[in-house]
Design an enzyme around this catalytic site. Structure first.
Site, short mmCIF file in Angstrom:
data_model
loop_
_atom_site.label_atom_id
_atom_site.label_comp_id
_atom_site.label_asym_id
_atom_site.label_seq_id
_atom_site.Cartn_x
_atom_site.Cartn_y
_atom_site.Cartn_z
N ASP A 47 -12.95 -1.35 10.59
CA ASP A 47 -13.79 -0.42 11.35
C ASP A 47 -14.40 0.67 10.48
OD1 ASP A 47 -11.32 0.77 10.86
OD2 ASP A 47 -10.71 0.77 12.95
N ASN A 99 -2.12 4.94 21.43
CA ASN A 99 -2.54 4.34 22.71
C ASN A 99 -2.55 2.82 22.65
OD1 ASN A 99 -4.72 3.79 21.12
ND2 ASN A 99 -6.21 4.98 22.30
N HIS A 159 -4.18 0.99 20.36
CA HIS A 159 -5.39 0.37 19.80
C HIS A 159 -5.09 -0.36 18.49
CE1 HIS A 159 -6.96 4.14 17.41
NE2 HIS A 159 -6.06 3.50 16.71
N GLU A 180 -9.98 0.27 21.85
CA GLU A 180 -9.24 1.20 22.69
C GLU A 180 -8.76 0.51 23.97
OE1 GLU A 180 -8.49 3.65 21.10
OE2 GLU A 180 -10.11 4.94 20.41
#
Ligand code: PGA
Length: 241
Positions: free
Chosen positions: A67, A136, A138, A143
């Site tokens: 990313d 979370n 990810h 996400e």
């Protein structure tokens, strides 16, 4: 799913480095998928040392990072281009033309994402993907709620991710709100994966990812479906297992 719990940080980094080194020795022209963040820093330091000692050779290796923030220039100290060059690429004998990182300044996002997918395919697919995990759940910047079928795309960052990553910026307002990320499907197409999880603050999400229901609400839970995944944890991250 193979689960390894390292006794200490040194062992954690060494096991990760052994996994990557073995991949390079078994297939000197491997395609490696790479991650940013605090978790793989020890791994990268070990790979640099091993390369300098002549134990592993990156001259035929191709890399694909997962990313990059949208809008950050490559030389921005918080860009993942900058991070990867600083902690790994500038210190090893990888060929610059074999390094691939999504372009956070692309003029046409859809084109950049489609071309990134195509480059991975043209390189023969990813042999070993290194992964971290967000609080979370990810993976990459996928996400919670991202469909498992997603390919590389432009992602709206979750509030928790923006807050967690604000530690690297002068203020939270400077954290980009969007990023380009390999998709969950792209990640799952890798032949092998190593998911690295360390720290007490990751124990709850480690449990959900490894033992919880497989759901897009916990993107990393999809990894339970991969036939060749190693989950490497330190004792703190494994404390809820
Ligand atoms: P960290 O980030 O290694 O800095 O905890 C992991 C991630 O957000 O994927």
């Amino acid at each position: 799913m193979q689960i390894i719990i390292a006794k200490c940080k040194e062992e954690f980094d060494r096991i990760a480095a052994d996994t990557v080194s073995q991949q390079i020795k078994d297939k000197p022209n491997s395609v490696l998928g790479l991650a940013t963040g605090s978790t793989p820093l020890g791994l990268y330091a070990q790979l640099v040392e091993r390369n300098k000692r002549g134990e592993i050779d990156f001259s035929q290796i191709t890399t694909f990072n997962m990313d990059e923030y949208k809008g950050l220039p490559k030389d921005h100290p918080q860009s993942y281009h900058y991070f990867m060059h600083k902690y790994l690429f500038d210190e090893i004998n990888v060929r610059p033309e074999n390094i691939n990182i999504p372009n956070g300044e692309a003029a046409d996002w859809a084109k950049e994402c489609a071309e990134y997918e195509e480059k991975i395919r043209a390189a023969g697919g990813i042999d070993l993907q290194v992964l971290g995990i967000g609080h979370n759940g990810h993976i990459g910047f996928n996400e919670p709620g991202t469909p498992f079928e997603a390919l590389t795309s432009l992602i709206e960052l979750d509030k928790r991710t923006i807050k967690a990553n604000s530690r690297f910026f002068d203020s939270i307002d400077q954290v980009p709100r969007q990023a380009l990320s390999m998709g969950i499907k792209t990640i799952m197409q890798s032949r092998k994966l190593i998911l690295m999880i360390c720290g007490r603050d990751k124990a709850e999400i480690a449990y959900k990812a490894i033992k919880g229901p497989i759901t897009p609400e916990v993107p990393a839970s999809v990894l339970q479906l991969h036939p060749f995944i190693t989950v490497l944890l330190d004792q703190d991250a494994a404390s809820d297992l």
